[in-house]
Structures are given as C-alpha cells and as structure tokens.
Design an enzyme around this catalytic site. Structure first.
Site, mmCIF file in Angstrom:
data_model
loop_
_atom_site.group_PDB
_atom_site.id
_atom_site.type_symbol
_atom_site.label_atom_id
_atom_site.label_comp_id
_atom_site.label_asym_id
_atom_site.label_seq_id
_atom_site.Cartn_x
_atom_site.Cartn_y
_atom_site.Cartn_z
ATOM 1 N N ASP A 51 0.833 -1.202 0.000
ATOM 2 C CA ASP A 51 0.000 0.000 0.000
ATOM 3 C C ASP A 51 0.867 1.251 0.000
ATOM 4 O OD1 ASP A 51 -2.631 1.487 0.579
ATOM 5 O OD2 ASP A 51 -1.437 2.022 2.325
ATOM 6 N N GLU A 122 -2.192 -5.434 -3.413
ATOM 7 C CA GLU A 122 -1.253 -4.630 -2.631
ATOM 8 C C GLU A 122 -0.166 -5.509 -2.023
ATOM 9 O OE1 GLU A 122 -3.901 -0.788 -1.208
ATOM 10 O OE2 GLU A 122 -3.881 -2.580 0.070
#
Length: 230
Positions: A51, A122
């Site tokens: 992320d 992610e």
C-alpha cells in the site's frame, strides 16, 4: 485446503519471476488459510508495505504528470489506489485463482470478493518490492495500475462521492447529510459494514464496505445515483 493455480502463470502475466517464491506464497495467502495456525504467514504485512509503495509511486507519477493543484492530484491518486480499481486490476490478472484460503472462505465467494482481491494486489506489490526492489515494483504499478488514469478520469472515478453528495445536498436542501451504520457482519478480521445516508430524517440510500468509511462512500455513491445528480 483448495490449491491455487500455478504461480508460473501469474509470473508470466506480470512479467516478473520471483527469486524467492516464499514472498509470492505469502502475498497470496489469505488470513483464513491460517486460522488453525499460530503462524503469521498471511499476506497482511505485505499488504501494508505494498500500500505504501503504491501510494509513493502514484504520488511521484502524478507530480511529474501534471501541474494540477495538490487537491486535484490527491483526488486522482485516490482514484488510482481505491479498492474498486485495484480489484478490477486483480480480476484481469485472475489473482483470485492464485489465492490460498480456507474452504469456507472460498465457498462464500472469497476468490471474487473485491476487498480480498484489492488487498492481495497490494500484498503482491509488497512482495515485489522485497524480492525485486523498488524499480520493479514501481514498473508493475505503472504498467498495470497507473496506466488507467485517463480511463478513470473519463469515468469520473476521481470524484469524492461523499463530498459531492454533501455539496449537492447543501445546495438543494440546505442540509448536511449524515451517515449511520445499519448493519455489521463477519468476524473481527473481516468485518463488513452497511451504512445509510440520510438527508434530515429521510434515508436516501445504503452502501456496503469492509470499513465504515468505504460503506459511507458507497452509500453516498448510491445516493448520488438515486437523486439523479450524476
């Protein structure tokens, strides 16, 4: 536990051959696969890392791409890293078929759950960063995620639905909308929320998400559509 598809197919699709397959396995291991184990071998730590990598890559890309204001670039970045967009990219890579998860999670549609797919993407970026370095992870982000910017802008995906719904509500009714959680479900590690948006006492629409914030955004999005403010 159901066995996922061969990693060779995924590596071919993304154009990266992992030096350590352990990182790839970790990135594709859903928490449900380890419910009976004390191991921390699921993908949430790599998701946390990925992320951050994606946000940095997106921020630098937009900074160099456009002279727009900080506020507008923030909206564009939000559209690029939003779970909805990441889940779309993950589906195109067939990422769900590569996930390790419990039979129960799979039976409940886990391989197609948007939040699970977005989180896995992610985590995959995080695994690339650890195994291949920043440049390879950044190249993946640009080639598979950031390349969709113009498409997202054309579709209005950069719009913050909550802010837009509030502006229209204040403009037409002189009222600031408010949100309430009307339903919660699922275990603590995988909660789902249903939120409703109200204008005064009138409930306009509901939305669902794996956080209250996402559920509110979905409610606002549904409210915009219901009111014909698109």
């Amino acid at each position: 536990m159901p066995q996922p598809a061969s990693f060779v197919l995924l590596e071919k699709a993304i154009g990266i051959r992992f030096r350590s397959k352990e990182y790839l396995v970790r990135a594709l291991t859903h928490r449900s696969a380890l419910r009976q184990s004390r191991s921390n071998g699921h993908n949430e730590r790599l998701e946390f890392l990925g992320d951050a990598v994606l946000e940095l890559v997106a921020t630098e890309y937009l900074y160099r791409f456009s002279e727009k204001s900080e506020g507008e670039l923030t909206s564009w970045r939000s559209a690029l890293v939003k779970g909805e967009h990441l889940a779309t990219v993950a589906r195109e890579l067939k990422l769900g078929s590569f996930l390790y998860m419990s039979r129960g999670e799979e039976a409940s549609g886990g391989r197609e759950k948007p939040s699970t797919l977005a989180n896995a993407l992610e985590a995959l970026i995080g695994a690339m960063y650890v195994d291949q370095g920043f440049e390879k992870a950044a190249a993946f982000c640009k080639d598979f995620i950031l390349v969709r910017l113009q498409e997202l802008l054309a579709q209005g995906k950069h719009r913050d639905d909550k802010s837009f719904f509030q502006e229209k509500s204040q403009e037409q009714f002189g009222v600031t909308p408010h949100y309430e959680v009307v339903e919660e479900s699922g275990p603590d590690h995988d909660k789902q929320f249903v939120c409703a948006v109200f204008i005064g006492e009138e409930k306009i629409a509901e939305g669902e998400g794996n956080s209250k914030q996402r559920a509110e955004q979905e409610a606002a999005k549904a409210g915009v559509k219901k009111k014909g403010w698109e």
